[in-house]
Design a protein around this motif. Structure first.
Motif, short mmCIF file in Angstrom:
data_model
loop_
_atom_site.label_atom_id
_atom_site.label_comp_id
_atom_site.label_asym_id
_atom_site.label_seq_id
_atom_site.Cartn_x
_atom_site.Cartn_y
_atom_site.Cartn_z
N PRO A 91 57.58 -19.80 0.60
CA PRO A 91 56.93 -21.02 1.07
C PRO A 91 55.77 -20.70 2.00
O PRO A 91 55.70 -19.60 2.57
N ARG A 92 54.88 -21.65 2.15
CA ARG A 92 53.75 -21.47 3.06
C ARG A 92 54.25 -21.21 4.49
O ARG A 92 55.25 -21.78 4.93
N PRO A 93 53.53 -20.38 5.25
CA PRO A 93 53.90 -20.19 6.66
C PRO A 93 53.69 -21.50 7.44
O PRO A 93 52.63 -22.13 7.34
N LEU A 94 54.69 -21.90 8.21
CA LEU A 94 54.62 -23.12 9.01
C LEU A 94 54.93 -22.79 10.46
O LEU A 94 55.57 -21.78 10.76
N THR A 95 54.53 -23.68 11.36
CA THR A 95 54.84 -23.54 12.78
C THR A 95 55.39 -24.86 13.30
O THR A 95 55.31 -25.89 12.63
N GLY A 96 55.93 -24.82 14.51
CA GLY A 96 56.46 -26.04 15.12
C GLY A 96 57.87 -26.32 14.66
O GLY A 96 58.66 -25.41 14.41
N GLN A 97 58.19 -27.60 14.53
CA GLN A 97 59.54 -28.03 14.15
C GLN A 97 59.70 -27.96 12.64
O GLN A 97 59.26 -28.84 11.91
N GLN A 98 60.34 -26.91 12.17
CA GLN A 98 60.49 -26.68 10.73
C GLN A 98 61.85 -27.09 10.20
O GLN A 98 62.06 -27.13 8.99
N ILE A 99 62.81 -27.40 11.08
CA ILE A 99 64.16 -27.73 10.63
C ILE A 99 64.15 -29.07 9.90
O ILE A 99 63.66 -30.08 10.43
N ILE A 100 64.67 -29.08 8.68
CA ILE A 100 64.61 -30.28 7.85
C ILE A 100 65.61 -30.14 6.71
O ILE A 100 66.02 -29.03 6.37
N HIS A 101 65.99 -31.27 6.11
CA HIS A 101 66.89 -31.27 4.96
C HIS A 101 66.50 -32.43 4.05
O HIS A 101 66.28 -33.54 4.52
N ASP A 102 66.37 -32.19 2.76
CA ASP A 102 65.98 -33.22 1.78
C ASP A 102 64.64 -33.87 2.15
O ASP A 102 64.57 -35.10 2.31
#
Length: 317
Positions: free
Chosen positions: A26-37
């Protein structure tokens, strides 16, 4: 080979060829990455919003699709009717879309292991958390039904509005919605789109997009929600009509267990699924969650561009 050249070459290959390639990270991300669905949309304001399972429909905001900030929840508190379906008023698997001058947020309320479930809908003028007005139930299922009313996804086709949904039981289903109310039409037929021959029919989380003359059904197969032990993967089939039949690139019907493997876990990125697709400046972007094997199996946001082969099949780049 540059990443751009590799992406172009991959888009020219048959869909099956991706199995011989390593899946892209996946693309590199920063910050709040926690997620579901996750369900993601670029708002009229230019911001990106992502809603997800967790909280009272958890919200994330971004200006660039790279850095994400926690934005609280879609709702301040659960609508009272949610408690008919679980003791905690916990909603699952939202879907955001825009039509008729409003943003529409569909979501499911249920309990683990039962199909006593409901799909609800809310609207907002801006799509931002805290601005949603709930409108109640769209469609429900009971333990006497052979489907499960969770994991909604909205698609427009030929001037009509459709909702795909489903999880386990007999797999993926679809009903037509009234475009004015956003709710299921009275006595609407329940169409069957995908299942698998082996119990417990582990296919769920549908999402349908139109590309060219085909509709493409993306779905999550196998088991989620077990951290690094999750086996979620994303498969896809297509049809020339919204209600199917959907088949994979070999012609095998998705009602008979067919489906091309689009993305599965690799390296630290375990259990890829819970997917949706959104457009960003003419590009199709696949959003999904994965369980990070280097962070104790924490579910995180995955974003990848979808390219399309000459024969019209999606590939992840």
């Amino acid at each position: 080979m540059t990443a751009l050249v590799a992406a172009v070459l991959l888009a020219l290959l048959p869909n099956a060829a991706q199995a011989a390639e390593s899946y892209p990270d996946p693309r590199p991300l920063t910050g709040q990455q926690i997620i579901h669905d996750p369900t993601v949309l670029r708002l009229k304001s230019g911001q990106y919003v992502a809603y997800s399972t967790g909280g009272v429909i958890g919200a994330r905001l971004s200006k660039d699709l790279k850095h994400w900030d926690d934005a609280g929840n879609a709702f301040a508190e659960p609508p009272s009717w949610w408690y008919e379906y679980n003791d905690t008023g916990d909603p699952w698997a939202p879907d955001i879309s825009y039509r008729a001058g409003r943003y529409w947020l569909y979501y499911a309320v249920s309990s683990w292991g039962t199909n006593h479930s409901a799909i609800g809908v809310a609207t907002s003028p801006s799509g931002l958390p805290g601005t949603w007005t709930d409108h109640g139930k769209v469609f429900t299922s009971e333990t006497t039904d052979t489907w499960n009313a969770i994991d909604p996804a909205i698609t427009r086709a030929d001037g009509r509005l459709w909702m795909s949904f489903g999880s386990y039981w007999t797999g993926i289903r679809m009903v037509e919605l009234n475009p004015h109310t956003g709710k299921a039409r009275a006595n609407t037929p329940v169409h069957h789109l995908a299942t698998r021959p082996d119990a417990p029919y582990a296919v769920e989380g549908p999402y349908i997009v139109k590309h060219g003359r085909h509709f493409y059904l993306f779905a999550s197969y196998d088991a989620c929600c077990s951290g690094v032990n999750s086996t979620y993967k994303i498969k896809v089939g297509r049809s020339t009509t919204i209600t199917g039949p959907y088949v994979d690139s070999t012609g095998k019907p998705m009602l008979e267990g067919g489906g091309d493997l689009l993305l599965e876990g690799h390296g630290r990125y375990v259990g890829t699924g819970g997917q949706s697709v959104f457009q960003d400046r003419g590009r199709d972007i696949l959003a999904y969650h994965y369980y990070d094997a280097e962070d104790e199996g924490t579910p995180k946001l995955g974003l990848n561009q979808l390219n399309w082969t000459k024969t019209g099949w999606p590939v992840v780049t």
